[in-house]
Design a protein around this motif. Structure first.
Motif, PDB file in Angstrom:
ATOM      1  N   ILE A   1       0.875  -1.174   0.000  1.00  0.00           N
ATOM      2  CA  ILE A   1       0.000   0.000   0.000  1.00  0.00           C
ATOM      3  C   ILE A   1       0.909   1.219   0.000  1.00  0.00           C
ATOM      4  CG2 ILE A   1      -1.722   1.306   1.281  1.00  0.00           C
ATOM      5  CD1 ILE A   1      -2.709  -1.405   2.376  1.00  0.00           C
ATOM      6  N   HIS A   2       0.822   2.001  -1.051  1.00  0.00           N
ATOM      7  CA  HIS A   2       1.696   3.160  -1.208  1.00  0.00           C
ATOM      8  C   HIS A   2       1.029   4.434  -0.688  1.00  0.00           C
ATOM      9  CE1 HIS A   2       5.170   5.196  -2.751  1.00  0.00           C
ATOM     10  NE2 HIS A   2       4.443   5.969  -3.526  1.00  0.00           N
ATOM     11  N   TYR A   3      -0.216   4.675  -1.085  1.00  0.00           N
ATOM     12  CA  TYR A   3      -0.956   5.856  -0.650  1.00  0.00           C
ATOM     13  C   TYR A   3      -2.334   5.447  -0.150  1.00  0.00           C
ATOM     14  CZ  TYR A   3       2.262   8.764  -3.430  1.00  0.00           C
ATOM     15  OH  TYR A   3       3.370   9.385  -3.953  1.00  0.00           O
ATOM     16  N   ALA A   4      -2.766   6.091   0.908  1.00  0.00           N
ATOM     17  CA  ALA A   4      -4.156   6.066   1.346  1.00  0.00           C
ATOM     18  C   ALA A   4      -4.613   7.520   1.305  1.00  0.00           C
ATOM     19  CB  ALA A   4      -4.269   5.503   2.755  1.00  0.00           C
ATOM     20  N   PHE A   5      -5.874   7.748   1.054  1.00  0.00           N
ATOM     21  CA  PHE A   5      -6.385   9.109   0.898  1.00  0.00           C
ATOM     22  C   PHE A   5      -7.407   9.425   1.983  1.00  0.00           C
ATOM     23  CE2 PHE A   5      -4.545   8.123  -3.090  1.00  0.00           C
ATOM     24  CZ  PHE A   5      -4.176   9.325  -3.664  1.00  0.00           C
ATOM     25  N   LEU A   6      -7.236  10.569   2.605  1.00  0.00           N
ATOM     26  CA  LEU A   6      -8.187  11.085   3.581  1.00  0.00           C
ATOM     27  C   LEU A   6      -8.487  12.540   3.233  1.00  0.00           C
ATOM     28  CD1 LEU A   6      -6.744   9.860   7.015  1.00  0.00           C
ATOM     29  CD2 LEU A   6      -8.736   8.965   5.812  1.00  0.00           C
ATOM     30  N   PRO A   7      -9.745  12.941   3.290  1.00  0.00           N
ATOM     31  CA  PRO A   7     -10.052  14.339   3.016  1.00  0.00           C
ATOM     32  C   PRO A   7      -9.697  15.227   4.207  1.00  0.00           C
ATOM     33  CG  PRO A   7     -12.048  13.147   3.572  1.00  0.00           C
ATOM     34  CD  PRO A   7     -10.941  12.137   3.527  1.00  0.00           C
ATOM     35  N   HIS A   8      -9.352  16.455   3.919  1.00  0.00           N
ATOM     36  CA  HIS A   8      -9.162  17.457   4.966  1.00  0.00           C
ATOM     37  C   HIS A   8     -10.049  18.645   4.640  1.00  0.00           C
ATOM     38  CE1 HIS A   8      -7.014  20.579   2.738  1.00  0.00           C
ATOM     39  NE2 HIS A   8      -6.281  19.620   2.169  1.00  0.00           N
ATOM     40  N   THR A   9     -10.500  19.323   5.672  1.00  0.00           N
ATOM     41  CA  THR A   9     -11.319  20.517   5.473  1.00  0.00           C
ATOM     42  C   THR A   9     -10.570  21.783   5.871  1.00  0.00           C
ATOM     43  OG1 THR A   9     -12.312  20.130   7.640  1.00  0.00           O
ATOM     44  CG2 THR A   9     -13.517  19.291   5.710  1.00  0.00           C
ATOM     45  N   ASP A  10      -9.392  21.609   6.468  1.00  0.00           N
ATOM     46  CA  ASP A  10      -8.554  22.735   6.874  1.00  0.00           C
ATOM     47  C   ASP A  10      -7.109  22.245   6.818  1.00  0.00           C
ATOM     48  OD1 ASP A  10      -6.945  24.542   8.311  1.00  0.00           O
ATOM     49  OD2 ASP A  10      -8.532  24.988   9.747  1.00  0.00           O
ATOM     50  N   PRO A  11      -6.343  22.663   5.802  1.00  0.00           N
ATOM     51  CA  PRO A  11      -4.988  22.130   5.656  1.00  0.00           C
ATOM     52  C   PRO A  11      -4.075  22.422   6.845  1.00  0.00           C
ATOM     53  CG  PRO A  11      -5.370  23.915   4.079  1.00  0.00           C
ATOM     54  CD  PRO A  11      -6.671  23.619   4.739  1.00  0.00           C
ATOM     55  N   GLU A  12      -4.202  23.579   7.459  1.00  0.00           N
ATOM     56  CA  GLU A  12      -3.341  23.908   8.601  1.00  0.00           C
ATOM     57  C   GLU A  12      -3.680  23.035   9.810  1.00  0.00           C
ATOM     58  OE1 GLU A  12      -0.601  25.617   8.280  1.00  0.00           O
ATOM     59  OE2 GLU A  12      -1.181  25.992   6.200  1.00  0.00           O
ATOM     60  N   ALA A  13      -4.972  22.798  10.048  1.00  0.00           N
ATOM     61  CA  ALA A  13      -5.373  21.920  11.152  1.00  0.00           C
ATOM     62  C   ALA A  13      -4.923  20.487  10.877  1.00  0.00           C
ATOM     63  CB  ALA A  13      -6.891  21.981  11.349  1.00  0.00           C
ATOM     64  N   ALA A  14      -5.001  20.058   9.619  1.00  0.00           N
ATOM     65  CA  ALA A  14      -4.540  18.718   9.258  1.00  0.00           C
ATOM     66  C   ALA A  14      -3.044  18.581   9.514  1.00  0.00           C
ATOM     67  CB  ALA A  14      -4.868  18.412   7.793  1.00  0.00           C
ATOM     68  N   LEU A  15      -2.267  19.591   9.130  1.00  0.00           N
ATOM     69  CA  LEU A  15      -0.825  19.566   9.394  1.00  0.00           C
ATOM     70  C   LEU A  15      -0.530  19.514  10.893  1.00  0.00           C
ATOM     71  CD1 LEU A  15       0.645  22.062   6.788  1.00  0.00           C
ATOM     72  CD2 LEU A  15       1.141  19.621   6.985  1.00  0.00           C
TER      73      LEU A  15
ATOM     74  N   ALA B   1      -9.546   5.123  19.473  1.00  0.00           N
ATOM     75  CA  ALA B   1     -10.001   5.834  18.278  1.00  0.00           C
ATOM     76  C   ALA B   1     -10.112   7.331  18.548  1.00  0.00           C
ATOM     77  CB  ALA B   1     -11.341   5.282  17.803  1.00  0.00           C
ATOM     78  N   PHE B   2      -9.808   8.097  17.514  1.00  0.00           N
ATOM     79  CA  PHE B   2      -9.885   9.562  17.520  1.00  0.00           C
ATOM     80  C   PHE B   2     -10.527  10.020  16.223  1.00  0.00           C
ATOM     81  CE2 PHE B   2      -6.367   8.615  20.290  1.00  0.00           C
ATOM     82  CZ  PHE B   2      -6.449   9.575  21.277  1.00  0.00           C
ATOM     83  N   ARG B   3     -10.877  11.286  16.187  1.00  0.00           N
ATOM     84  CA  ARG B   3     -11.239  11.934  14.929  1.00  0.00           C
ATOM     85  C   ARG B   3     -10.166  12.973  14.655  1.00  0.00           C
ATOM     86  NH1 ARG B   3     -15.929   9.743  13.963  1.00  0.00           N
ATOM     87  NH2 ARG B   3     -17.588   9.729  15.478  1.00  0.00           N
ATOM     88  N   ASP B   4      -9.759  13.061  13.378  1.00  0.00           N
ATOM     89  CA  ASP B   4      -8.819  14.120  13.016  1.00  0.00           C
ATOM     90  C   ASP B   4      -9.599  15.430  12.901  1.00  0.00           C
ATOM     91  OD1 ASP B   4      -9.986  14.227  10.463  1.00  0.00           O
ATOM     92  OD2 ASP B   4      -8.203  13.502   9.423  1.00  0.00           O
ATOM     93  N   PRO B   5      -8.944  16.544  12.626  1.00  0.00           N
ATOM     94  CA  PRO B   5      -9.661  17.828  12.583  1.00  0.00           C
ATOM     95  C   PRO B   5     -10.811  17.886  11.576  1.00  0.00           C
ATOM     96  CG  PRO B   5      -7.320  18.222  12.751  1.00  0.00           C
ATOM     97  CD  PRO B   5      -7.496  16.740  12.524  1.00  0.00           C
ATOM     98  N   ALA B   6     -10.766  17.082  10.515  1.00  0.00           N
ATOM     99  CA  ALA B   6     -11.862  17.075   9.544  1.00  0.00           C
ATOM    100  C   ALA B   6     -13.014  16.200  10.011  1.00  0.00           C
ATOM    101  CB  ALA B   6     -11.362  16.591   8.184  1.00  0.00           C
ATOM    102  N   GLY B   7     -12.751  15.284  10.942  1.00  0.00           N
ATOM    103  CA  GLY B   7     -13.771  14.349  11.402  1.00  0.00           C
ATOM    104  C   GLY B   7     -13.500  12.916  11.001  1.00  0.00           C
ATOM    105  N   ASN B   8     -12.445  12.671  10.206  1.00  0.00           N
ATOM    106  CA  ASN B   8     -12.111  11.306   9.795  1.00  0.00           C
ATOM    107  C   ASN B   8     -11.822  10.445  11.023  1.00  0.00           C
ATOM    108  OD1 ASN B   8     -12.012  11.789   6.877  1.00  0.00           O
ATOM    109  ND2 ASN B   8     -10.212  13.016   7.359  1.00  0.00           N
ATOM    110  N   LEU B   9     -12.330   9.217  11.023  1.00  0.00           N
ATOM    111  CA  LEU B   9     -12.085   8.296  12.121  1.00  0.00           C
ATOM    112  C   LEU B   9     -10.697   7.694  11.988  1.00  0.00           C
ATOM    113  CD1 LEU B   9     -13.245   6.913  14.639  1.00  0.00           C
ATOM    114  CD2 LEU B   9     -14.014   5.066  13.126  1.00  0.00           C
ATOM    115  N   ILE B  10      -9.893   7.845  13.033  1.00  0.00           N
ATOM    116  CA  ILE B  10      -8.540   7.292  13.079  1.00  0.00           C
ATOM    117  C   ILE B  10      -8.512   6.264  14.202  1.00  0.00           C
ATOM    118  CG2 ILE B  10      -6.073   7.792  13.304  1.00  0.00           C
ATOM    119  CD1 ILE B  10      -7.435   9.319  10.988  1.00  0.00           C
ATOM    120  N   ARG B  11      -8.449   4.992  13.853  1.00  0.00           N
ATOM    121  CA  ARG B  11      -8.291   3.927  14.842  1.00  0.00           C
ATOM    122  C   ARG B  11      -6.804   3.632  14.961  1.00  0.00           C
ATOM    123  NH1 ARG B  11     -12.930   2.455  16.618  1.00  0.00           N
ATOM    124  NH2 ARG B  11     -12.032   0.872  17.958  1.00  0.00           N
TER     125      ARG B  11
END
Length: 136
Positions: free
Chosen positions: A5-19, A121-131
């Motif tokens: 697996i080389h890339y997985a894709f997750l959406p972000h709604t705020d690039p600075e918060a994602a960083l 489990a957490f949610r990232d700043p966009a709301g994506n579920l991170i287990r």
């Protein structure tokens, strides 16, 4: 033949918060940061693992998507039901404490699951579920 697996894709709604989440809290390195007009694609990954990356991308950037579809996608992302990813660590409790101290949105504290894994489990700043699983 090896397949990775080389890339997985997750959406972000705020690039600075994602960083701030992926780089500053999780400790991932930035591999690429590419912008086009008002959009940014940010590729991050674990230090020392150059073959595996997450591409944080603007949601619903496809010009063929209607405004109604775009709103639906953003609602699903915010609820944490659009997409997610599972990470693994050899120190689940330590990583949990670091994320919690940084103010990450806790969904589930570390627990031994009936199906044989210990995870949280957490949610990232966009709301994506991170287990996050404990490596055995």
């Amino acid at each position: 033949m090896d397949i990775t697996i080389h890339y997985a894709f997750l959406p972000h709604t705020d690039p600075e918060a994602a960083l701030a989440f992926y780089r500053d809290i999780l400790g991932f390195e930035i591999r690429k940061d590419v912008g086009y007009e008002d959009m940014r694609w940010i590729t991050v990954g674990p230090v020392g693992q150059p073959g595996t990356s997450i591409v944080l991308h603007p949601p619903a950037a496809d010009p063929g998507i209607t405004e109604e579809e775009r709103r639906t996608i953003l609602e699903l992302i915010a609820k944490g039901t659009y997409t997610g990813i599972t990470l693994a660590t050899d120190d689940l409790d330590g990583l949990f404490k670091r994320l919690e101290a940084a103010g990450a949105d806790v969904v589930q504290e570390p627990i031994d699951q009936d199906y044989g894994v210990r995870d949280c489990a957490f949610r990232d700043p966009a709301g994506n579920l991170i287990r996050i699983n404990q490596l055995t």
